[in-house]
Write a protein that holds these residues in place. Structure first.
Motif, PDB file in Angstrom:
ATOM      1  N   VAL A 250      40.764  20.559  15.007  1.00 43.23           N
ATOM      2  CA  VAL A 250      39.506  20.380  15.731  1.00 43.23           C
ATOM      3  C   VAL A 250      39.682  20.750  17.199  1.00 43.23           C
ATOM      4  O   VAL A 250      40.724  20.454  17.792  1.00 43.23           O
ATOM      5  CB  VAL A 250      39.034  18.909  15.627  1.00 43.23           C
ATOM      6  CG1 VAL A 250      37.736  18.689  16.393  1.00 43.23           C
ATOM      7  CG2 VAL A 250      38.882  18.480  14.181  1.00 43.23           C
TER       8      VAL A 250
ATOM      9  N   MET B 230      42.088  14.898  10.250  1.00 43.18           N
ATOM     10  CA  MET B 230      41.346  15.692  11.217  1.00 43.18           C
ATOM     11  C   MET B 230      41.935  15.387  12.591  1.00 43.18           C
ATOM     12  O   MET B 230      42.079  14.228  12.964  1.00 43.18           O
ATOM     13  CB  MET B 230      39.874  15.331  11.199  1.00 43.18           C
ATOM     14  CG  MET B 230      39.271  15.497   9.827  1.00 43.18           C
ATOM     15  SD  MET B 230      37.468  15.436   9.844  1.00 43.18           S
ATOM     16  CE  MET B 230      37.056  17.125  10.223  1.00 43.18           C
TER      17      MET B 230
ATOM     18  N   SER C  17      38.984  24.856  12.730  1.00 50.00           N
ATOM     19  CA  SER C  17      37.771  25.138  11.959  1.00 50.00           C
ATOM     20  C   SER C  17      36.573  24.289  12.376  1.00 50.00           C
ATOM     21  O   SER C  17      35.446  24.563  11.980  1.00 50.00           O
ATOM     22  CB  SER C  17      38.047  24.964  10.468  1.00 50.00           C
ATOM     23  OG  SER C  17      38.679  23.737  10.224  1.00 50.00           O
ATOM     24  N   VAL C  18      36.826  23.254  13.161  1.00 48.67           N
ATOM     25  CA  VAL C  18      35.732  22.378  13.575  1.00 48.67           C
ATOM     26  C   VAL C  18      35.708  22.245  15.092  1.00 48.67           C
ATOM     27  O   VAL C  18      36.758  22.120  15.725  1.00 48.67           O
ATOM     28  CB  VAL C  18      35.872  20.975  12.938  1.00 48.67           C
ATOM     29  CG1 VAL C  18      34.905  19.987  13.563  1.00 48.67           C
ATOM     30  CG2 VAL C  18      35.663  21.042  11.438  1.00 48.67           C
TER      31      VAL C  18
ATOM     32  N   ILE D 129      34.424  29.375  14.189  1.00 48.82           N
ATOM     33  CA  ILE D 129      34.436  27.974  13.756  1.00 48.82           C
ATOM     34  C   ILE D 129      33.415  27.758  12.644  1.00 48.82           C
ATOM     35  O   ILE D 129      32.386  28.411  12.601  1.00 48.82           O
ATOM     36  CB  ILE D 129      34.213  27.069  14.994  1.00 48.82           C
ATOM     37  CG1 ILE D 129      35.563  26.454  15.341  1.00 48.82           C
ATOM     38  CG2 ILE D 129      33.158  26.011  14.751  1.00 48.82           C
ATOM     39  CD1 ILE D 129      35.559  25.616  16.550  1.00 48.82           C
ATOM     40  N   ARG D 130      33.709  26.832  11.717  1.00 55.78           N
ATOM     41  CA  ARG D 130      32.860  26.651  10.536  1.00 55.78           C
ATOM     42  C   ARG D 130      31.941  25.436  10.612  1.00 55.78           C
ATOM     43  O   ARG D 130      30.992  25.313   9.858  1.00 55.78           O
ATOM     44  CB  ARG D 130      33.722  26.536   9.279  1.00 55.78           C
ATOM     45  CG  ARG D 130      34.899  27.486   9.166  1.00 55.78           C
ATOM     46  CD  ARG D 130      34.461  28.934   9.008  1.00 55.78           C
ATOM     47  NE  ARG D 130      33.205  29.061   8.302  1.00 55.78           N
ATOM     48  CZ  ARG D 130      33.054  28.903   6.993  1.00 55.78           C
ATOM     49  NH1 ARG D 130      34.083  28.628   6.234  1.00 55.78           N
ATOM     50  NH2 ARG D 130      31.873  29.046   6.449  1.00 55.78           N
ATOM     51  N   GLY D 131      32.294  24.470  11.484  1.00 54.81           N
ATOM     52  CA  GLY D 131      31.478  23.264  11.591  1.00 54.81           C
ATOM     53  C   GLY D 131      31.493  22.715  12.996  1.00 54.81           C
ATOM     54  O   GLY D 131      32.489  22.850  13.704  1.00 54.81           O
ATOM     55  N   ILE D 132      30.376  22.137  13.401  1.00 55.00           N
ATOM     56  CA  ILE D 132      30.260  21.624  14.761  1.00 55.00           C
ATOM     57  C   ILE D 132      29.751  20.189  14.722  1.00 55.00           C
ATOM     58  O   ILE D 132      28.795  19.885  14.010  1.00 55.00           O
ATOM     59  CB  ILE D 132      29.269  22.494  15.579  1.00 55.00           C
ATOM     60  CG1 ILE D 132      29.873  23.886  15.820  1.00 55.00           C
ATOM     61  CG2 ILE D 132      28.912  21.822  16.906  1.00 55.00           C
ATOM     62  CD1 ILE D 132      28.926  24.850  16.526  1.00 55.00           C
TER      63      ILE D 132
ATOM     64  N   LEU E 238      31.871  13.243  11.093  1.00 53.63           N
ATOM     65  CA  LEU E 238      32.974  14.202  11.085  1.00 53.63           C
ATOM     66  C   LEU E 238      33.543  14.371   9.678  1.00 53.63           C
ATOM     67  O   LEU E 238      33.806  15.483   9.229  1.00 53.63           O
ATOM     68  CB  LEU E 238      34.055  13.714  12.059  1.00 53.63           C
ATOM     69  CG  LEU E 238      35.086  14.700  12.555  1.00 53.63           C
ATOM     70  CD1 LEU E 238      34.444  15.947  13.127  1.00 53.63           C
ATOM     71  CD2 LEU E 238      35.979  14.039  13.599  1.00 53.63           C
TER      72      LEU E 238
ATOM     73  N   LEU F 111      31.206  16.280   7.557  1.00 50.70           N
ATOM     74  CA  LEU F 111      31.249  17.687   7.991  1.00 50.70           C
ATOM     75  C   LEU F 111      32.345  18.440   7.247  1.00 50.70           C
ATOM     76  O   LEU F 111      32.163  19.589   6.832  1.00 50.70           O
ATOM     77  CB  LEU F 111      31.502  17.743   9.503  1.00 50.70           C
ATOM     78  CG  LEU F 111      31.435  19.086  10.224  1.00 50.70           C
ATOM     79  CD1 LEU F 111      30.085  19.734  10.083  1.00 50.70           C
ATOM     80  CD2 LEU F 111      31.784  18.914  11.698  1.00 50.70           C
ATOM     81  N   ALA F 112      33.442  17.752   7.040  1.00 48.44           N
ATOM     82  CA  ALA F 112      34.587  18.387   6.371  1.00 48.44           C
ATOM     83  C   ALA F 112      34.191  18.925   4.996  1.00 48.44           C
ATOM     84  O   ALA F 112      34.647  19.985   4.575  1.00 48.44           O
ATOM     85  CB  ALA F 112      35.736  17.390   6.239  1.00 48.44           C
TER      86      ALA F 112
ATOM     87  N   MET G  59      33.136  22.522   4.873  1.00 49.05           N
ATOM     88  CA  MET G  59      34.041  23.549   5.373  1.00 49.05           C
ATOM     89  C   MET G  59      34.792  24.225   4.251  1.00 49.05           C
ATOM     90  O   MET G  59      35.770  23.697   3.750  1.00 49.05           O
ATOM     91  CB  MET G  59      35.112  22.931   6.304  1.00 49.05           C
ATOM     92  CG  MET G  59      34.615  22.122   7.446  1.00 49.05           C
ATOM     93  SD  MET G  59      33.785  23.118   8.660  1.00 49.05           S
ATOM     94  CE  MET G  59      32.113  22.957   8.067  1.00 49.05           C
TER      95      MET G  59
END
Lengths: 218, 218
Positions: A86, A109, A147-148, A170-173, B198, B201-202, B205
């Motif tokens: 992250v 994470m 990725s986040v 990035i794939r997720g925010i 969070l 969110l994973a 992904m």
DNA sequence: TAGATTGTTAATCGATTAACAATC
DNA sequence: TAGATTGTTAATCGATTAACAATC
């Protein structure tokens, strides 16, 4: 494999289940029923059973669910069985608090890079992480396989940061700024917008107690 | 007055509307249509019209909504037109960050008292507020007319704090701790649980982009 | 008047809950 | 076997969206 179309509401409940199951596991409880879970989590047992059944048959009829097995399964579903790196942008009070939060690391994470637009802050350290200038974002995201992204900048800068995250792949925010962000399809945005929670909370504050939660028809 | 039964989903969108309208107002825009709002906020225009119509006829056919008038109305609906005092318990990183956040004070919500279970912290100062011991909570809540409590303590202590808030007569709680809290009916609890955000969110992904957001049937 | 946009009803869609056969 | 509890289907409930008459 399956045709799967899991609703967002279901996915949002999984972390809730997971956390409570972890508590149970810690206190040595090995089996739990949807009934028990429902009481503790304020949810309908049927809903819990249905949620879990989307992903497989995890329980045993007449018995319930094995706590540790269910934990393992939910962690797999949420993809918490592999490490997810992250990045965080915005080292204000909130950003620093999050960096120090130590993200229940069991969840795999981890904040591995921190950025700030204020060049004066570059080089300072937060919880063993060196703050980087924004110009490094793209490179670091790729190099560290991030990725986040977490956004903790003021509302006015959030979209710009989001764009940079997206451009960096990035794939997720996770967005803490009080704005609605736009992103390319394929990039998932979750909001952690506590100011909105607080404002909507105000709606429900009336002087006199309305006792029952529903509409007091009388 | 009316029979009213406003859904939670509607109330949760009001702060989102409000914030964007504030932006519009600042940039001097005086009129906005549900169409415009919908595009900017990623919502269906019909939904926005319906949401607002629950509370009155705020728009003008053929024209749209007057921005400042709508702001005023939504602030009234959310009860942001009167000051609401807030207490915070837990002066860890997150708690301190929130105290320093300066709660867009225009919203009339203000943290006026801070508590910590660690007696060593009592007497220290955060953003001009003196940290008080928990033993003072009940007295201060009444004396300062506090109606909302924020919980930023570790998960294991959150329920205990919630109970003390309720006992002190607080009407709403914003909970940052990753637990499901129980409270008496009549006390409203909102969760600002970013760890859950969070983790969920994973789920979304995956390595390969699934392009379209839906289920790629093909 | 013609064009735009609301407020609102009806249609659709989705999510929650109840109920129960299957089975441990 | 009797009791408990799942997985799942059907029923209910609620929320979103489409459509359009009213009207500015």
């Amino acid at each position: 494999m399956k045709p799967i179309k899991i609703s967002e509401a279901v996915v949002r409940r999984l972390p809730i289940y997971l956390r409570f199951l972890n508590e149970l596991s810690l206190s040595g409880i090995q089996t739990v029923s949807s009934q028990d879970l429902g009481e503790k989590l304020d949810l309908n047992p049927a809903q819990i059973r249905k949620d879990l059944a989307y992903f497989g048959e995890f329980g045993r009829k007449g018995v319930g669910y094995n706590v540790d097995y269910l934990i393992e399964k939910i962690r797999q579903i949420l993809k918490l069985d592999k490490t997810m790196n992250v990045a965080l942008v915005g080292t204000g009070n909130l950003g620093r608090a999050l960096c120090n939060y130590n993200m229940y690391i069991k969840d795999n994470m981890k904040i591995v890079a921190v950025f700030d637009a204020d060049k004066g802050k570059a080089g300072t350290t937060i919880n063993h992480l060196v703050v980087q200038p924004m110009s490094e974002l793209s490179t670091s995201v790729r190099k560290l396989d991030i990725s986040v992204g977490i956004i903790t900048v003021p509302a006015g800068e959030a979209q710009n940061v989001a764009d940079q995250f997206v451009a960096a792949g990035i794939r997720g925010i996770l967005n803490f700024a009080p704005v609605v962000l736009k992103a390319t399809a394929g990039v998932r945005i979750h909001n952690a917008d506590f100011t909105a929670e607080l404002l909507s909370l105000a709606y429900y504050m009336d002087e006199n107690d309305e006792a029952e939660e529903g509409d007091g028809e009388r």
